[in-house]
Structures are given as structure tokens and as C-alpha cells.
Design an enzyme around this catalytic site. Structure first.
Site, PDB file in Angstrom:
ATOM      1  N   ASP A  22       1.139   4.202  -7.438  1.00  0.00           N
ATOM      2  CA  ASP A  22       0.971   2.647  -7.603  1.00  0.00           C
ATOM      3  C   ASP A  22       2.260   1.826  -7.601  1.00  0.00           C
ATOM      4  O   ASP A  22       2.454   0.915  -8.407  1.00  0.00           O
ATOM      5  CB  ASP A  22       0.198   2.527  -9.083  1.00  0.00           C
ATOM      6  CG  ASP A  22      -0.304   0.886  -9.170  1.00  0.00           C
ATOM      7  OD1 ASP A  22      -0.696   0.357  -8.112  1.00  0.00           O
ATOM      8  OD2 ASP A  22      -0.279   0.486 -10.449  1.00  0.00           O
ATOM      9  N   HIS A  57      -1.038  -2.091  -6.631  1.00  0.00           N
ATOM     10  CA  HIS A  57      -2.508  -2.839  -6.919  1.00  0.00           C
ATOM     11  C   HIS A  57      -2.014  -4.431  -6.954  1.00  0.00           C
ATOM     12  O   HIS A  57      -2.944  -5.309  -6.798  1.00  0.00           O
ATOM     13  CB  HIS A  57      -3.125  -2.471  -8.167  1.00  0.00           C
ATOM     14  CG  HIS A  57      -2.378  -2.832  -9.577  1.00  0.00           C
ATOM     15  ND1 HIS A  57      -1.672  -1.947 -10.155  1.00  0.00           N
ATOM     16  CD2 HIS A  57      -2.422  -3.941 -10.121  1.00  0.00           C
ATOM     17  CE1 HIS A  57      -1.247  -2.526 -11.406  1.00  0.00           C
ATOM     18  NE2 HIS A  57      -1.649  -3.764 -11.084  1.00  0.00           N
ATOM     19  N   SER A  88       2.403  -6.326 -14.565  1.00  0.00           N
ATOM     20  CA  SER A  88       2.180  -5.285 -13.681  1.00  0.00           C
ATOM     21  C   SER A  88       3.210  -5.482 -12.709  1.00  0.00           C
ATOM     22  O   SER A  88       3.539  -6.434 -12.119  1.00  0.00           O
ATOM     23  CB  SER A  88       0.819  -5.260 -13.039  1.00  0.00           C
ATOM     24  OG  SER A  88      -0.134  -4.784 -13.916  1.00  0.00           O
TER      25      SER A  88
END
Length: 393
Positions: free
Chosen positions: A171, A141, A247
Site C-alpha cells: 500500500d 490507495h 493516509s
């Protein structure tokens, strides 16, 4: 004056002189006597002091033999302030060491896409250099939908990056910059992680102005399975602060090994605190290799989205089919929305995670038997597992 009178006068002067001389001599002798007594007293006091000091030193040396030398010998070193600890004297702890070792392998990633006014910033995240030739792992993402990706190294140098491969289910994504001899992180073994172990997160929370931020906590739970956007994530749970921008960055153990790849804090819409998640590194290793080799990850896909359900009326437990992906194995086998899957490959299923466990043991192209409850009847269908990437065809 006659001679006799003159002689008398001389005698009187002489006697007066003698008397005066005698008085002067008498005074000098008294002063000398006093000075002598004073000197004698001082000598006595000095001798007593020396004797007392020697006696005291002797007693101390017998009673405190280990400290005697330091008491009698003055230190030539400059005195330090009491309770003052120099920074150099403070030992490095595990977090300090991890920050020094792993920090240089963490990068900031910027994602830009074409907009009405040209390239616009879509956000960013962090990444981990795992190959010295410029290969970096991050979250899918972080780079999803990007027209241009740039990477900022810990040295401050910014480089353009290309996307090698992405995998939405896990992911994860691999990108590459044109550089050599970069510092690399050491991948650990997440199967050895225990609840309560120290967990250290490094990344760029909230943007580049906070690059290289280090947060620490513990591992709160292992093997959490979280369904998000139709995918099942196998993650480690930690209370180390993980914020947007972290992230794709590393979650480390106290040895400086990567045990997980940080993902966005799930449950943020519920204002949850102290609940961060990281994709376990053992789950990521094969995916990273597949992305490097093939640019994608091939895994079997059933072709449905749904959730666990319990029907007390019919005493039914299974997976309620909410959506069937067009062109998937389930669609070709005749599975329909509102069906309830009772068994797959001979095993009962009551939640979506059960399906994922069964599928992980199969390959693309395998045929599995699926038992379904539909309109009060139980039927069986044979489903050929397809590639997860074929679900959109």
C-alpha cells in the site's frame, strides 16, 4: 486741668500701656514654649523611627543575608502580575518541535478521475517529501485509479504530480512534482521503536480544510501483521488519531524522525477507537527505492489466497486454499481450491502470515516444495515462485 492732674493722667496711661505691653509679652513666651516642646517631640519621634529602622535592617541582614539587598533596594523594573506566564517563557515540548520540523515536509494529495461529468474528486490523503527534487511517498490507495493527481505544499502552493510507481501489497506509492529544494523529512529506524514511545501523526484528516493537523499518542504495539485485501501488512499500532486523509502522512518519534507511514484506520467497520496503524519505515525504505528505480516492486508470489484452518476430525492444521490465481506458480503446480497446505519449504504453516515469512526469504524464480492435504491424502508439489505482479496474467 492743672498741671498736677495732667501728670497723674499721663502716669495712669503709661501704666496701662505698660500693663498691656507686659500681658502681650507674657502670651508670646507661652506660645513659643509650646512650639518648642512640640518640635522637640517630633525630633525625638523621628530619631526613634530612624533608629528602629536601622536596627530592624541590621537584624534582617544578619538573619536573611541573601535577601537583604532585594529588601533594601527597590526594583526599577515594572512589576509583573502574579502567576502570569508569558508565552515566550513556555519551553517548547517534543510535539511542538516535531510539528515545526516535520510539518513543512507534509503535503496534501488530491485524487481525481474521469467521470460522467468530467474529472471528479475521488478523495485524497497526505504525503511525505523525502527527496528535495520533488519525490513524495504516500499510500497506494490514495492515488489508485487517479487520472489526475495534485499536491498542495505546506506553503499553500498547488502543483500537478505524476505517479512514479505503486505497490498494492505494501500500500505504498511514490509520486513526483516538478520542484526543487523542497524541505525533506528524515527517515528513522523503526527497529529502535519501543512500546510506549511517543508517536506523533501529521496530515490532512477529512480534507484540506484541516491540513497540517497534528495528533499525538504512544506506540501501542510493534510488528503487527494484518491481512487486508490479500496482502500482509507489517505495521506499527498507535493510539494517535489517524483518520481518512491522514493516509500517507508521517508517524514520527519525538526526535522528528519518520518511523512509519500512516494508513487508513483498520477495523473502522467495528467502530474501534484508539487503533491506528502505520507501515513501519524499515519495511518501506526498500520498497520506496524500488519504486523510484523501477516503478514497481518485484517480490515472490505463491499464487493462492486462503486462511488458517484446524480440522479436529482429521487432526489437520494448515492453510485452507480458498482461491488459486490463474497463471501463478501454484496454479501451474496443480494446487486446487479446498486444498490444505501443511508445509512450505519444509516448514509447517498454520496461518497466512507463516507463508509470507517464508516467501520473504526467497526470490522470484525459486523452487519450493509444498506439502498439501487433499481428500484424505498428503501430496507434495513443486512450486516455482512468480512475480506478484504476474498474478493477474
Amino acid at each position: 486741668m492743672d498741671d498736677n492732674r495732667l501728670d497723674e493722667v499721663k502716669d495712669v496711661r503709661w501704666e496701662s500701656a505698660e500693663c498691656s505691653k507686659g500681658e502681650i509679652n507674657f502670651t508670646s513666651r507661652r506660645r513659643k514654649s509650646r512650639i518648642k516642646k512640640l518640635l522637640n517631640g517630633l525630633v525625638f519621634v523621628l530619631i526613634a523611627a530612624i533608629s528602629g529602622g536601622a536596627s530592624g535592617a541590621y537584624v534582617i541582614s544578619k538573619k536573611y543575608p541573601n535577601n537583604y539587598s532585594s529588601i533594601n533596594q527597590p526594583s526599577l523594573e515594572p512589576k509583573k502580575e502574579v502567576n502570569k506566564v508569558e508565552t515566550a517563557d513556555i519551553p517548547k515540548n517534543a510535539i511542538t518541535k516535531v510539528a515545526e520540523v516535520v510539518g513543512p515536509t507534509v503535503v496534501g494529495i488530491s485524487n481525481r478521475a474521469e467521470g460522467f461529468f468530467g474529472l471528479q474528486d475521488l478523495g485524497g490523503g497526505s504525503g511525505i517529501i523525502f527527496d528535495s527534487n520533488g519525490y513524495i511517498v504516500t499510500n497506494n490507495h490514495v492515488v489508485e485509479g487517479a487520472a489526475k493527481v495534485t499536491v498542495k505544499l505546506s506553503s499553500g502552493k498547488t502543483l500537478p504530480a505524476t505517479i512514479v510507481g505503486t505497490d498494492s501489497r505494501s500500500d505504498l506509492a511514490v509520486i513526483k512534482v516538478d520542484a526543487q529544494n523542497l524541505p525533506t523529512a528524515k527517515l528513522g529506524d523503526s527497529s529502535k521503536v519501543k512500546v510506549g514511545d511517543i508517536a506523533i501523526a501529521i496530515g490532512n484528516p477529512l480534507g484540506e480544510e484541516f491540513s497540517g493537523s497534528v495528533t499525538a499518542g504512544i506506540v501501542s504495539a510493534l510488528n503487527r501483521r494484518i491481512q487486508y485485501a490479500g496482502a500482509i501488512y507489517k505495521v506499527l499500532q498507535t493510539d494517535a488519531a489517524i483518520n481518512p486523509g491522514n493516509s500517507g502522512g508521517p508517524l514520527c518519534n519525538e526526535a522528528g524522525e519518520i518511523i512509519g507511514i500512516n494508513s487508513l484506520k483498520m477495523g473502522s467497520d467495528q467502530n474501534a477507537e484508539g487503533m491506528g496503524f502505520a507501515i513501519s519505515i524499515n519495511e518501506a525504505k526498500d520498497i520506496i527505492k524500488s519504486l523510484m528505480d523501477y516503478g514497481k516492486v518485484a517480490r515472490p508470489f505463491l499464487g493462492i489466497y486462503g486462511q488458517g484452518v484446524v480440522s479436529e476430525k482429521n487432526n489437520i492444521k494448515g492453510i485452507y486454499v480458498r482461491e488459486v490465481v490463474q497463471g501463478s506458480g501454484a496454479a501451474l503446480a496443480g494446487v486446487k481450491p479446498t486444498d490444505i497446505i501443511l508445509e512450505l519449504d519444509g516448514k509447517k504453516v498454520t496461518k497466512f502470515e507463516d507463508l509470507a515469512d517464508i516467501l520473504d526469504k526467497h526470490k522470484i524464480g525459486d523452487l519450493v516444495v509444498c506439502k498439501i492435504w487433499r481428500s484424505g491424502e498428503t501430496i507434495e508439489v513443486n512450486i516455482t515462485l512468480s512475480d506478484v505482479r504476474e498474478k493477474s496474467k
